[in-house]
Scaffold this motif. Structure first.
Motif, PDB file in Angstrom:
ATOM      1  N   CYS A 166     -33.303 -40.301  47.643  1.00 19.42           N
ATOM      2  CA  CYS A 166     -32.245 -39.534  48.304  1.00 19.42           C
ATOM      3  C   CYS A 166     -32.399 -39.696  49.815  1.00 19.42           C
ATOM      4  O   CYS A 166     -33.483 -39.469  50.351  1.00 19.42           O
ATOM      5  N   TYR A 226     -26.976 -39.288  46.512  1.00 15.95           N
ATOM      6  CA  TYR A 226     -27.738 -38.058  46.730  1.00 15.95           C
ATOM      7  C   TYR A 226     -28.246 -37.494  45.410  1.00 15.95           C
ATOM      8  O   TYR A 226     -27.589 -37.616  44.385  1.00 15.95           O
ATOM      9  N   CYS A 227     -29.390 -36.827  45.486  1.00 17.24           N
ATOM     10  CA  CYS A 227     -30.003 -36.282  44.274  1.00 17.24           C
ATOM     11  C   CYS A 227     -29.313 -35.015  43.787  1.00 17.24           C
ATOM     12  O   CYS A 227     -29.417 -34.663  42.623  1.00 17.24           O
ATOM     13  N   SER A 228     -28.608 -34.340  44.683  1.00 18.40           N
ATOM     14  CA  SER A 228     -27.983 -33.074  44.302  1.00 18.40           C
ATOM     15  C   SER A 228     -26.757 -32.808  45.170  1.00 18.40           C
ATOM     16  O   SER A 228     -26.541 -33.441  46.201  1.00 18.40           O
ATOM     17  N   GLU A 229     -25.988 -31.824  44.744  1.00 15.98           N
ATOM     18  CA  GLU A 229     -24.831 -31.389  45.518  1.00 15.98           C
ATOM     19  C   GLU A 229     -25.279 -30.816  46.862  1.00 15.98           C
ATOM     20  O   GLU A 229     -24.633 -31.005  47.887  1.00 15.98           O
ATOM     21  N   ARG A 230     -26.403 -30.136  46.854  1.00 15.47           N
ATOM     22  CA  ARG A 230     -26.934 -29.563  48.097  1.00 15.47           C
ATOM     23  C   ARG A 230     -27.226 -30.654  49.130  1.00 15.47           C
ATOM     24  O   ARG A 230     -26.859 -30.526  50.307  1.00 15.47           O
ATOM     25  N   CYS A 231     -27.868 -31.735  48.718  1.00 14.35           N
ATOM     26  CA  CYS A 231     -28.149 -32.838  49.648  1.00 14.35           C
ATOM     27  C   CYS A 231     -26.867 -33.515  50.112  1.00 14.35           C
ATOM     28  O   CYS A 231     -26.756 -33.924  51.252  1.00 14.35           O
ATOM     29  N   ARG A 232     -25.895 -33.633  49.212  1.00  8.24           N
ATOM     30  CA  ARG A 232     -24.620 -34.240  49.603  1.00  8.24           C
ATOM     31  C   ARG A 232     -23.949 -33.403  50.689  1.00  8.24           C
ATOM     32  O   ARG A 232     -23.463 -33.932  51.681  1.00  8.24           O
ATOM     33  N   ARG A 235     -29.200 -40.224  35.427  1.00  7.73           N
ATOM     34  CA  ARG A 235     -28.768 -39.197  34.476  1.00  7.73           C
ATOM     35  C   ARG A 235     -27.563 -39.716  33.709  1.00  7.73           C
ATOM     36  O   ARG A 235     -26.771 -40.480  34.235  1.00  7.73           O
ATOM     37  N   TRP A 281     -24.206 -39.669  35.279  1.00 10.76           N
ATOM     38  CA  TRP A 281     -23.968 -40.664  36.327  1.00 10.76           C
ATOM     39  C   TRP A 281     -23.802 -42.065  35.759  1.00 10.76           C
ATOM     40  O   TRP A 281     -23.738 -43.038  36.502  1.00 10.76           O
ATOM     41  N   PHE A 326     -35.095 -39.727  42.687  1.00 10.61           N
ATOM     42  CA  PHE A 326     -34.376 -39.085  41.584  1.00 10.61           C
ATOM     43  C   PHE A 326     -34.011 -40.144  40.563  1.00 10.61           C
ATOM     44  O   PHE A 326     -33.806 -41.306  40.889  1.00 10.61           O
TER      45      PHE A 326
END
Length: 65
Positions: free
Chosen positions: A30, A52-58, A40, A43, A37
């Protein structure tokens, strides 16, 4: 033990846990948190475009630029 349970772990409670074979999944790093990461299933069609590994990082990446 039946042939489908080969490699299974039998617990004292009688429960059987089958081994997971997720060791060979592709990984990316990420760019926001610098953590690896793994692929999945959700994906599966878009793995080449996942950054990005998560919505938060995006969301955090939008604030960095």
């Amino acid at each position: 033990m039946c042939c489908t349970c080969v490699g299974a772990i039998l617990f004292s409670s009688g429960a059987i846990q089958l081994p997971h074979h997720k060791l060979a999944l592709p990984e990316k790093i990420c760019p926001v948190c610098q953590r690896p990461f793994s692929w999945r299933k959700k994906w599966q069609r878009d793995w080449a475009m996942v950054k990005y590994c998560s919505e938060r990082c995006r969301r955090q990446s939008k604030g960095l630029t």
